[in-house]
Design an enzyme around this catalytic site. Structure first.
Site, PDB file in Angstrom:
ATOM      1  N   GLU A  64      -2.528  -9.120   3.215  1.00 18.04           N
ATOM      2  CA  GLU A  64      -2.875  -9.626   4.547  1.00 18.04           C
ATOM      3  C   GLU A  64      -4.383  -9.568   4.808  1.00 18.04           C
ATOM      4  OE1 GLU A  64      -2.439  -5.207   5.312  1.00 18.04           O
ATOM      5  OE2 GLU A  64      -1.596  -6.669   3.915  1.00 18.04           O
ATOM      6  N   HIS A  82      -3.811  -4.967  -0.157  1.00 15.70           N
ATOM      7  CA  HIS A  82      -3.389  -5.521   1.137  1.00 15.70           C
ATOM      8  C   HIS A  82      -3.473  -7.047   1.083  1.00 15.70           C
ATOM      9  CE1 HIS A  82      -3.100  -1.850   3.578  1.00 15.70           C
ATOM     10  NE2 HIS A  82      -4.016  -1.385   2.738  1.00 15.70           N
ATOM     11  N   CYS A 128       0.838  -1.201   0.000  1.00 14.40           N
ATOM     12  CA  CYS A 128       0.000   0.000   0.000  1.00 14.40           C
ATOM     13  C   CYS A 128       0.880   1.260   0.000  1.00 14.40           C
ATOM     14  CB  CYS A 128      -0.990  -0.045   1.166  1.00 14.40           C
ATOM     15  SG  CYS A 128      -2.326   1.166   1.029  1.00 14.40           S
TER      16      CYS A 128
END
Length: 193
Positions: free
Chosen positions: A177, A175, A77
């Site tokens: 994650e 992202h 990001c």
């Protein structure tokens, strides 16, 4: 394997740490130059505003260290955006790893872009096992312009670079994650580099 998540006060580091833990890797959070240099893999996260994040990097001299790293580095990001030449956000000079600029989305679309969007034209070992038009989770108002270092793109009003690579440096606008199984696979692919 020693994985360091750069902790410079501008990152969503806990969710990255938990995502790596699910993959069996206990990552270290650190802003220590020696610890970062000696890691097998480095993750450079980022959430927030570009100019204040760069200020934090300069204060800890990480702006000098990061571009000299030789192991695989993954910017996520804002981390990816700071690896570019410059960002319109706060008129910020970046680290100059990726030869492109970061600009704001036009007023034609809702900003920030929040939610799931697809990635296309995947061109990297980072995307091994990831299919074209896979959905990834994004939250951003600024984007990296397309360049020769682009390894994935997305569309939101225009086509933009949703992932970049130069040598040992990788960057993703989304992202991983927070991007379900596909995001976990991208993190695993990064660990396997």
């Amino acid at each position: 394997m020693k994985v360091v998540i750069i902790n410079y006060g501008a990152g969503n580091i806990q969710s990255i740490k938990f995502a790596l833990k699910r993959l069996g890797v206990e990552a270290i959070l650190s802003n220590n130059v020696d610890e970062i240099r000696n890691a097998d893999k480095v993750i450079f996260p980022g959430v927030g505003e570009a100019s204040s994040a760069m200020k934090k990097l300069r204060e800890s001299k990480l702006d000098v260290v990061i571009p000299t790293l030789t192991q695989p580095v993954l910017g996520i990001c804002l981390g990816m955006q700071l690896m570019c030449n410059a960002s319109e956000e706060g008129n910020t000079k970046g680290l100059g790893i990726f030869d492109t600029e970061v600009v704001r989305f036009s007023d034609n679309v809702k900003v920030p872009q929040i939610g799931w969007n697809t990635i296309q034209n995947l061109e990297s070992p980072l995307f091994k096992g990831i299919r074209e038009n896979e959905y990834m989770y994004l939250v951003h108002s600024f984007y990296a312009k397309k360049s020769s270092e682009m390894i994935a793109e997305s569309e939101y009003d225009i086509q933009y670079a949703s992932a970049l690579q130069k040598d040992n440096f990788y960057g993703v606008q989304f992202h991983p994650e927070k991007s379900s199984k596909a995001g976990s696979l991208i993190l695993q692919n990064f660990l396997n580099l």
